[in-house]
Design a protein around this motif. Structure first.
Motif, mmCIF file in Angstrom:
data_model
loop_
_atom_site.group_PDB
_atom_site.id
_atom_site.type_symbol
_atom_site.label_atom_id
_atom_site.label_comp_id
_atom_site.label_asym_id
_atom_site.label_seq_id
_atom_site.Cartn_x
_atom_site.Cartn_y
_atom_site.Cartn_z
ATOM 1 N N LEU A 162 7.889 29.270 44.709
ATOM 2 C CA LEU A 162 8.309 30.652 44.520
ATOM 3 C C LEU A 162 8.425 31.358 45.870
ATOM 4 O O LEU A 162 7.979 30.847 46.901
ATOM 5 C CB LEU A 162 7.294 31.382 43.632
ATOM 6 N N GLN A 163 9.042 32.529 45.839
ATOM 7 C CA GLN A 163 9.184 33.320 47.064
ATOM 8 C C GLN A 163 7.808 33.673 47.626
ATOM 9 O O GLN A 163 6.942 34.165 46.908
ATOM 10 C CB GLN A 163 9.958 34.606 46.771
ATOM 11 N N GLN A 164 7.627 33.405 48.910
ATOM 12 C CA GLN A 164 6.371 33.739 49.582
ATOM 13 C C GLN A 164 6.671 34.292 50.980
ATOM 14 O O GLN A 164 6.271 33.696 51.986
ATOM 15 C CB GLN A 164 5.464 32.510 49.693
ATOM 16 N N PRO A 165 7.392 35.403 51.070
ATOM 17 C CA PRO A 165 7.722 35.936 52.394
ATOM 18 C C PRO A 165 6.457 36.282 53.167
ATOM 19 O O PRO A 165 5.465 36.724 52.589
ATOM 20 C CB PRO A 165 8.558 37.183 52.078
ATOM 21 N N THR A 166 6.511 36.067 54.460
ATOM 22 C CA THR A 166 5.311 36.271 55.281
ATOM 23 C C THR A 166 5.094 37.726 55.673
ATOM 24 O O THR A 166 4.016 38.067 56.151
ATOM 25 C CB THR A 166 5.402 35.424 56.556
ATOM 26 N N MET A 167 6.110 38.590 55.447
ATOM 27 C CA MET A 167 5.974 39.973 55.904
ATOM 28 C C MET A 167 6.247 41.007 54.806
ATOM 29 O O MET A 167 5.446 41.897 54.573
ATOM 30 C CB MET A 167 6.903 40.224 57.090
ATOM 31 N N PHE A 168 7.380 40.902 54.127
ATOM 32 C CA PHE A 168 7.788 41.947 53.188
ATOM 33 C C PHE A 168 8.273 41.311 51.894
ATOM 34 O O PHE A 168 9.176 40.470 51.903
ATOM 35 C CB PHE A 168 8.905 42.800 53.792
ATOM 36 N N TYR A 169 7.665 41.745 50.786
ATOM 37 C CA TYR A 169 8.030 41.223 49.472
ATOM 38 C C TYR A 169 8.607 42.339 48.610
ATOM 39 O O TYR A 169 7.963 43.365 48.391
ATOM 40 C CB TYR A 169 6.813 40.625 48.772
ATOM 41 N N TYR A 170 9.821 42.103 48.122
ATOM 42 C CA TYR A 170 10.488 43.028 47.210
ATOM 43 C C TYR A 170 10.378 42.423 45.809
ATOM 44 O O TYR A 170 10.886 41.325 45.553
ATOM 45 C CB TYR A 170 11.949 43.192 47.621
ATOM 46 N N PRO A 171 9.709 43.126 44.870
ATOM 47 C CA PRO A 171 9.425 42.507 43.571
ATOM 48 C C PRO A 171 10.646 42.430 42.662
ATOM 49 O O PRO A 171 11.582 43.213 42.776
ATOM 50 C CB PRO A 171 8.355 43.429 42.978
ATOM 51 N N GLY A 172 10.589 41.460 41.757
ATOM 52 C CA GLY A 172 11.557 41.392 40.668
ATOM 53 C C GLY A 172 12.818 40.605 40.945
ATOM 54 O O GLY A 172 13.695 40.540 40.082
ATOM 55 N N LEU A 173 12.937 39.987 42.109
ATOM 56 C CA LEU A 173 14.155 39.233 42.418
ATOM 57 C C LEU A 173 14.109 37.858 41.760
ATOM 58 O O LEU A 173 13.036 37.256 41.646
ATOM 59 C CB LEU A 173 14.316 39.079 43.930
ATOM 60 N N PRO A 174 15.258 37.341 41.350
ATOM 61 C CA PRO A 174 15.269 36.010 40.735
ATOM 62 C C PRO A 174 14.855 34.940 41.737
ATOM 63 O O PRO A 174 15.133 35.050 42.935
ATOM 64 C CB PRO A 174 16.724 35.826 40.284
ATOM 65 N N GLN A 175 14.190 33.920 41.232
ATOM 66 C CA GLN A 175 13.707 32.823 42.074
ATOM 67 C C GLN A 175 14.817 31.773 42.203
ATOM 68 O O GLN A 175 14.766 30.710 41.598
ATOM 69 C CB GLN A 175 12.446 32.221 41.467
ATOM 70 N N ARG A 176 15.825 32.089 43.007
ATOM 71 C CA ARG A 176 16.953 31.177 43.211
ATOM 72 C C ARG A 176 16.859 30.560 44.600
ATOM 73 O O ARG A 176 16.750 31.265 45.599
ATOM 74 C CB ARG A 176 18.280 31.923 43.067
ATOM 75 N N ARG A 177 16.930 29.257 44.652
ATOM 76 C CA ARG A 177 16.826 28.571 45.941
ATOM 77 C C ARG A 177 18.161 28.630 46.690
ATOM 78 O O ARG A 177 18.242 29.117 47.808
ATOM 79 C CB ARG A 177 16.385 27.121 45.716
ATOM 80 N N PHE A 178 19.183 28.089 46.062
ATOM 81 C CA PHE A 178 20.523 28.092 46.642
ATOM 82 C C PHE A 178 21.450 28.930 45.764
ATOM 83 O O PHE A 178 21.312 28.952 44.534
ATOM 84 C CB PHE A 178 21.088 26.674 46.744
ATOM 85 N N TYR A 179 22.399 29.599 46.408
ATOM 86 C CA TYR A 179 23.424 30.360 45.710
ATOM 87 C C TYR A 179 24.756 29.607 45.803
ATOM 88 O O TYR A 179 25.010 28.886 46.780
ATOM 89 C CB TYR A 179 23.587 31.753 46.328
ATOM 90 N N ASP A 180 25.591 29.799 44.796
ATOM 91 C CA ASP A 180 26.917 29.202 44.797
ATOM 92 C C ASP A 180 27.797 29.968 45.790
ATOM 93 O O ASP A 180 27.953 31.194 45.659
ATOM 94 C CB ASP A 180 27.506 29.284 43.388
ATOM 95 N N PRO A 181 28.374 29.277 46.787
ATOM 96 C CA PRO A 181 29.238 29.983 47.746
ATOM 97 C C PRO A 181 30.365 30.763 47.082
ATOM 98 O O PRO A 181 30.843 31.768 47.645
ATOM 99 C CB PRO A 181 29.786 28.851 48.626
ATOM 100 N N ALA A 182 30.794 30.337 45.886
ATOM 101 C CA ALA A 182 31.882 31.036 45.197
ATOM 102 C C ALA A 182 31.498 32.468 44.835
ATOM 103 O O ALA A 182 32.375 33.296 44.570
ATOM 104 C CB ALA A 182 32.280 30.267 43.935
#
Length: 378
Positions: A162-182
């Motif tokens: 899951l998302q584990q940013p080291t500085m700033f976390y914005y809640p509620g975002l989908p846990q998507r690893r890669f996005y479709d370039p399209a």
């Protein structure tokens, strides 16, 4: 405990050490049948019973030990072995996995259990394949990518990252690893500049790589990062934008790359962003697993110089860099990269806002980072 009981237990343990199994089991049973002391060696009795082929008696002794110490690694492993021999695969898997988790928590495998631990690992690997085959046999092969991943998570072939940013976390975002370039139509226009970018990169390389600096640097005003690539050009960067400012000399040498970056909706935060550079990875270089600073951005890679055997893992998803195929990913999820091949790899790397973050929150996030900057500067 009476001295007589102590003597019987000691004699039983000596007999076990001497591999006189019938005598060892007989002596230990004698004490266990009455009111055994709190520190009775149940595992020793279980081992003796097991060696004599008395599986039920061995399991009863193990159950007594687990009743006393529920996370005893030796007892958990032996219980798993006994359940395995009884044909109860699900129970065996459960006990073996619990033992593994406890050893991971303890940070060690007891030397006397090394052989049994290795057996447990091999059994779990085989059982996982069997269980996966059983599930897919019941479900069929026509599964969506999400369901295939769900099965992999269920069977332990993948882990949840899951998302584990080291500085700033914005809640509620989908846990998507890669996005479709399209999903980002402007990328197509950027790709049209790749041939010209390749020419610019070739000229920079011909000029001795001038402008490429180690990506991991030591700021004298901060503690040095504990990174094996510190001040090394194995992973290096040729900056076009850095902390919100154009790097004029590099920009002047690479007008096509700057024209491509003009097409990208990069964040604009004074003294913070845009950030954009060629990212170079030399053969053999490994960027170890880490998480980015914030989850409100996505990292984009435009392949400029691809190379074989180079890979990027984000969470449990691994990709390679292919000509004409951008990679867009969330770097707040654990990720790593490695060049396992013989050639250098270079991508154009830049950041964009995550599309799920609304405009008003983007503005607020920008103010947060400006406030951090003004506080840092006094």
């Amino acid at each position: 405990m009476s001295s007589e009981i102590r003597t019987i237990i000691a004699e039983g343990m000596q007999a076990l050490a001497a591999r006189d199994l019938p005598r060892a089991a007989g002596l230990l049973r004698q004490v266990a049948a009455g009111s055994p002391p709190d520190d009775f060696p149940w595992i020793a009795l279980a081992n003796a019973e097991l060696a004599l082929g008395q599986g039920d008696a061995a399991e009863a002794a193990i159950d007594r030990q687990l009743g006393r110490e529920i996370r005893d690694v030796g007892a958990l492993l032996l219980k798993g072995l006994l359940r395995e021999r009884a044909g109860d695969a699900r129970a065996a898997i459960s006990f073996y996995r619990t033992a593994q988790a406890q050893m991971a928590f303890d940070g060690r495998v007891p030397p006397e259990l090394a052989q049994l631990e290795a057996h447990a690992r091999a059994y779990l690997a085989s059982a996982t394949d069997d269980f996966t085959g059983h599930l897919l046999g019941e479900l069929g092969q026509d599964l969506s990518p999400a369901m295939r991943e769900a099965v992999d998570l269920l069977t332990g072939k993948r882990q949840i990252h899951l998302q584990q940013p080291t500085m700033f976390y914005y809640p509620g975002l989908p846990q998507r690893r890669f996005y479709d370039p399209a999903e980002f139509p402007w990328l197509e226009a950027m790709l049209a500049h790749v041939p010209a970018m390749q020419d610019e990169l070739a000229q920079v390389v011909a000029d001795g790589d001038a402008g490429f600096d180690p990506y991991v640097r030591h700021n004298p005003d901060r503690p040095a990062p504990a990174n094996h690539l510190l001040e090394r050009k194995d992973w290096s960067a040729f900056y076009f934008w850095r902390d919100g400012a154009v790097v004029a000399e590099n920009a002047a040498r690479c007008p096509a790359t700057m024209a491509a970056l003009d097409l990208a909706p990069m964040p604009r935060i004074p003294s913070r962003s845009p950030n954009a550079h060629w990212s170079s990875l030399l053969p053999g270089t490994h960027i170890k697993p880490h998480c980015g600073m914030l989850n409100t951005r996505l990292i984009c890679h435009i392949p400029v110089l691809t190379a074989p055997k180079c890979w990027l893992r984000v969470g449990s998803d691994t990709r390679t860099w292919e000509p004409g195929v951008p990679l867009v990913f969330d770097d707040s999820i654990e990720h790593e990269a490695k060049n396992d091949g013989p050639q250098r790899r270079v991508v154009l790397l830049f950041e964009i806002w995550r599309p799920e973050v609304p405009e008003e929150d983007r503005a607020a996030i920008a103010r947060i980072f400006q406030a951090i900057g003004s506080y840092s500067s006094g």
